[in-house]
Write an enzyme that holds these catalytic residues in place. Structure first.
Site, PDB file in Angstrom:
ATOM      1  N   LYS A 182      15.244   0.199   4.586  1.00 19.29           N
ATOM      2  CA  LYS A 182      14.644   0.724   3.355  1.00 19.29           C
ATOM      3  C   LYS A 182      14.741   2.260   3.293  1.00 19.29           C
ATOM      4  O   LYS A 182      15.026   2.845   2.246  1.00 19.29           O
ATOM      5  CB  LYS A 182      13.176   0.263   3.304  1.00 19.29           C
ATOM      6  CG  LYS A 182      12.333   0.898   2.235  1.00 19.29           C
ATOM      7  CD  LYS A 182      12.723   0.451   0.847  1.00 19.29           C
ATOM      8  CE  LYS A 182      11.917   1.198  -0.207  1.00 19.29           C
ATOM      9  NZ  LYS A 182      12.453   1.009  -1.539  1.00 19.29           N
ATOM     10  N   THR A 193       6.328   0.699   1.902  1.00 14.13           N
ATOM     11  CA  THR A 193       7.372   1.474   2.587  1.00 14.13           C
ATOM     12  C   THR A 193       6.677   2.423   3.556  1.00 14.13           C
ATOM     13  O   THR A 193       5.946   3.326   3.132  1.00 14.13           O
ATOM     14  CB  THR A 193       8.196   2.307   1.577  1.00 14.13           C
ATOM     15  OG1 THR A 193       8.732   1.420   0.605  1.00 14.13           O
ATOM     16  CG2 THR A 193       9.319   3.048   2.275  1.00 14.13           C
ATOM     17  N   LEU A 212       0.832  -1.207   0.000  1.00 10.13           N
ATOM     18  CA  LEU A 212       0.000   0.000   0.000  1.00 10.13           C
ATOM     19  C   LEU A 212       0.870   1.262   0.000  1.00 10.13           C
ATOM     20  O   LEU A 212       2.056   1.201   0.304  1.00 10.13           O
ATOM     21  CB  LEU A 212      -0.904  -0.020   1.238  1.00 10.13           C
ATOM     22  CG  LEU A 212      -1.857  -1.228   1.306  1.00 10.13           C
ATOM     23  CD1 LEU A 212      -2.624  -1.240   2.624  1.00 10.13           C
ATOM     24  CD2 LEU A 212      -2.819  -1.221   0.132  1.00 10.13           C
ATOM     25  N   PRO A 213       0.261   2.408  -0.341  1.00 10.04           N
ATOM     26  CA  PRO A 213       1.073   3.616  -0.502  1.00 10.04           C
ATOM     27  C   PRO A 213       1.810   4.064   0.772  1.00 10.04           C
ATOM     28  O   PRO A 213       3.002   4.365   0.714  1.00 10.04           O
ATOM     29  CB  PRO A 213       0.054   4.673  -0.944  1.00 10.04           C
ATOM     30  CG  PRO A 213      -1.098   3.908  -1.506  1.00 10.04           C
ATOM     31  CD  PRO A 213      -1.146   2.607  -0.756  1.00 10.04           C
ATOM     32  N   LYS A 225       7.560  11.046   0.020  1.00  6.13           N
ATOM     33  CA  LYS A 225       7.133  10.365   1.254  1.00  6.13           C
ATOM     34  C   LYS A 225       8.330   9.699   1.933  1.00  6.13           C
ATOM     35  O   LYS A 225       8.540   9.844   3.133  1.00  6.13           O
ATOM     36  CB  LYS A 225       6.072   9.309   0.908  1.00  6.13           C
ATOM     37  CG  LYS A 225       5.635   8.479   2.103  1.00  6.13           C
ATOM     38  CD  LYS A 225       4.954   7.178   1.705  1.00  6.13           C
ATOM     39  CE  LYS A 225       5.936   6.150   1.196  1.00  6.13           C
ATOM     40  NZ  LYS A 225       5.392   4.804   1.024  1.00  6.13           N
TER      41      LYS A 225
HETATM   42  P1  NAD Z   1       0.672   2.557  -6.274  1.00  4.90           P
HETATM   43  O1  NAD Z   1       0.124   3.864  -5.872  1.00  4.90           O
HETATM   44  O2  NAD Z   1       0.911   2.248  -7.713  1.00  4.90           O
HETATM   45  O3  NAD Z   1      -0.239   1.361  -5.685  1.00  4.90           O
HETATM   46  C1  NAD Z   1      -0.842   1.380  -4.414  1.00  4.90           C
HETATM   47  C2  NAD Z   1      -2.192   0.688  -4.565  1.00  4.90           C
HETATM   48  O4  NAD Z   1      -2.771   0.557  -3.262  1.00  4.90           O
HETATM   49  C3  NAD Z   1      -3.178   1.499  -5.409  1.00  4.90           C
HETATM   50  O5  NAD Z   1      -3.631   0.695  -6.488  1.00  4.90           O
HETATM   51  C4  NAD Z   1      -4.303   1.842  -4.433  1.00  4.90           C
HETATM   52  O6  NAD Z   1      -5.580   1.849  -5.030  1.00  4.90           O
HETATM   53  C5  NAD Z   1      -4.174   0.720  -3.428  1.00  4.90           C
HETATM   54  N1  NAD Z   1      -4.770   0.959  -2.117  1.00  4.90           N
HETATM   55  C6  NAD Z   1      -4.648   2.043  -1.322  1.00  4.90           C
HETATM   56  N2  NAD Z   1      -5.318   1.843  -0.162  1.00  4.90           N
HETATM   57  C7  NAD Z   1      -5.864   0.611  -0.234  1.00  4.90           C
HETATM   58  C8  NAD Z   1      -6.668  -0.172   0.653  1.00  4.90           C
HETATM   59  N3  NAD Z   1      -7.022   0.272   1.847  1.00  4.90           N
HETATM   60  N4  NAD Z   1      -7.057  -1.398   0.242  1.00  4.90           N
HETATM   61  C9  NAD Z   1      -6.700  -1.875  -0.974  1.00  4.90           C
HETATM   62  N5  NAD Z   1      -5.941  -1.179  -1.851  1.00  4.90           N
HETATM   63  C10 NAD Z   1      -5.526   0.052  -1.494  1.00  4.90           C
HETATM   64  O7  NAD Z   1       2.035   2.411  -5.436  1.00  4.90           O
HETATM   65  P2  NAD Z   1       3.251   1.420  -5.751  1.00  4.90           P
HETATM   66  O8  NAD Z   1       4.214   2.106  -6.644  1.00  4.90           O
HETATM   67  O9  NAD Z   1       2.728   0.073  -6.091  1.00  4.90           O
HETATM   68  O10 NAD Z   1       3.943   1.396  -4.300  1.00  4.90           O
HETATM   69  C11 NAD Z   1       3.404   0.656  -3.234  1.00  4.90           C
HETATM   70  C12 NAD Z   1       4.383   0.717  -2.059  1.00  4.90           C
HETATM   71  O11 NAD Z   1       5.645   0.204  -2.483  1.00  4.90           O
HETATM   72  C13 NAD Z   1       4.640   2.141  -1.554  1.00  4.90           C
HETATM   73  O12 NAD Z   1       4.744   2.110  -0.149  1.00  4.90           O
HETATM   74  C14 NAD Z   1       5.955   2.517  -2.210  1.00  4.90           C
HETATM   75  O13 NAD Z   1       6.681   3.484  -1.448  1.00  4.90           O
HETATM   76  C15 NAD Z   1       6.656   1.186  -2.253  1.00  4.90           C
HETATM   77  N6  NAD Z   1       7.659   1.037  -3.329  1.00  4.90           N
HETATM   78  C16 NAD Z   1       7.381   1.429  -4.622  1.00  4.90           C
HETATM   79  C17 NAD Z   1       8.346   1.257  -5.608  1.00  4.90           C
HETATM   80  C18 NAD Z   1       8.114   1.676  -7.047  1.00  4.90           C
HETATM   81  O14 NAD Z   1       9.083   1.680  -7.828  1.00  4.90           O
HETATM   82  N7  NAD Z   1       6.881   2.008  -7.426  1.00  4.90           N
HETATM   83  C19 NAD Z   1       9.597   0.680  -5.302  1.00  4.90           C
HETATM   84  C20 NAD Z   1       9.820   0.257  -3.996  1.00  4.90           C
HETATM   85  C21 NAD Z   1       8.844   0.435  -3.027  1.00  4.90           C
END
Ligand code: NAD
Length: 303
Positions: free
Chosen positions: A181, A106, A72-73, A256
């Protein structure tokens, strides 16, 4: 190859965004039974089209699950999911006692510990397992996991993490995965600004960014941004820069993470001047309307 253990293990996957979607898809491909949920209908449709079962709610996805994974975000989403909020009961109240919970989002160590302690009180095993490696790593199943929690829980999670990742690092007790991280991402944020700054300086000096990138990549300035994630469009076919900065790691997510690093530095008295500066550059970039673009688009602030 699918083994009996995978076929009989049910995984609930919550959060099917840029990272969670491909991670869930890899578990499905490896033969695990995956029940997935996301608040976004578009994210659910993308996953359903790959043959993965979509549940009507997070609680429904977790019914009978052996393992729950969340991606999740931010911390507030993770806390609301597991501990509950005004609109919903927390998942921890509903999971069977032998469930293993893996949160790969994260989030701050404070948030991670709040949920981990509640899980412990409910008799549920939980680890924090944030990742590095970007969307490319999520798709290829080559992520790096930085894991915090009890030895037992980490060993239980290992076969599942190995389907989604190549390197599984045990960082220490609960919260240690998130601490590792945050250090890594502060460095990444600084490196991307530094790399962008150098490429922008080269450009105004008449250098071809592709040539300069290659010189620096193989010289003492070489780093991950130059190896895998060049911020200039057209240099790396698969980097977000060459896809109009879509679909990578959002500027707001980097902002963030730098906020989490600053929070941690403040709480511990650590000295992080470059992290502070980098955060200001991403904040400016986000304020200019680029929050949803990949973080490598920060180069636009420096040109
Ligand atoms: P994203 O915004 O693409 O996806 C997050 C998803 O969570 C969204 O589809 C949203 O609708 C869903 N969501 C939010 N609240 C929810 C809930 N209560 N129930 C169900 N679904 C819910 O983000 P992402 O890029 O996939 O990143 C996710 C996590 O991974 C973050 O914490 C980010 O910091 C971390 N991260 C991302 C990357 C990257 O390259 N994108 C790399 C490493 C870590």
């Amino acid at each position: 190859m699918t083994n009996q253990n995978q076929r009989s293990t049910t995984i609930a996957f919550i959060g099917l965004g840029n990272m969670g979607g491909p991670m869930a898809a890899n578990l499905h491909k490896a033969g695990y039974v995956v029940a997935a949920f996301d608040l976004s209908a578009a994210a659910c449709e993308r996953i359903a089209s790959q043959g993965i079962m979509i549940a009507g709610s997070a609680a429904a996805a977790c019914e009978g699950a052996d393992i729950v994974i969340s991606m999740l975000p931010a911390g507030r989403h993770v806390e609301a999911l597991y501990l509950g909020d005004a609109s919903q009961a927390g998942l921890l109240e509903q999971l069977k006692p032998d469930t293993l919970v893996i949160d790969s989002s994260t989030i701050s160590t404070t948030s991670a510990l709040r949920v981990a302690h509640a899980a412990q009180a409910a008799g549920i095993a939980m680890i924090d397992a944030p990742v590095s490696g970007g969307t490319g790593g999520a798709i290829a199943g080559t992520l790096t996991f930085m894991v915090g929690g009890s030895d037992d829980s980490v060993e239980r999670a290992r076969p599942v993490l190995e389907v989604m990742g190549k390197n599984i690092f045990y960082a220490g007790v609960a919260g240690a995965g998130q601490a590792a991280k945050i250090c890594n991402n502060m460095l990444l944020g600084i490196l991307m600004v530094g790399t962008s700054e150098a490429l922008a300086l080269g450009k105004v000096n008449g250098l071809d960014p592709a040539v300069l990138s290659e010189i620096m990549r193989l010289s003492s300035g070489g780093n991950w941004a130059l190896e895998k994630y060049n911020p200039v469009p057209g240099i790396m076919e698969n980097a977000p820069a060459s896809k109009a900065y879509e679909g990578g790691f959002g500027t707001d997510l980097m902002l963030k993470d730098l906020g989490l690093a600053m929070e941690s530095a403040h709480a511990t008295g650590a000295i992080t001047p470059l992290g502070t500066l980098a955060r200001q550059v991403y904040a400016l970039h986000s304020k200019a309307g680029n929050g949803d673009l990949d973080f490598s688009s920060v180069i636009r602030q420096l040109q």
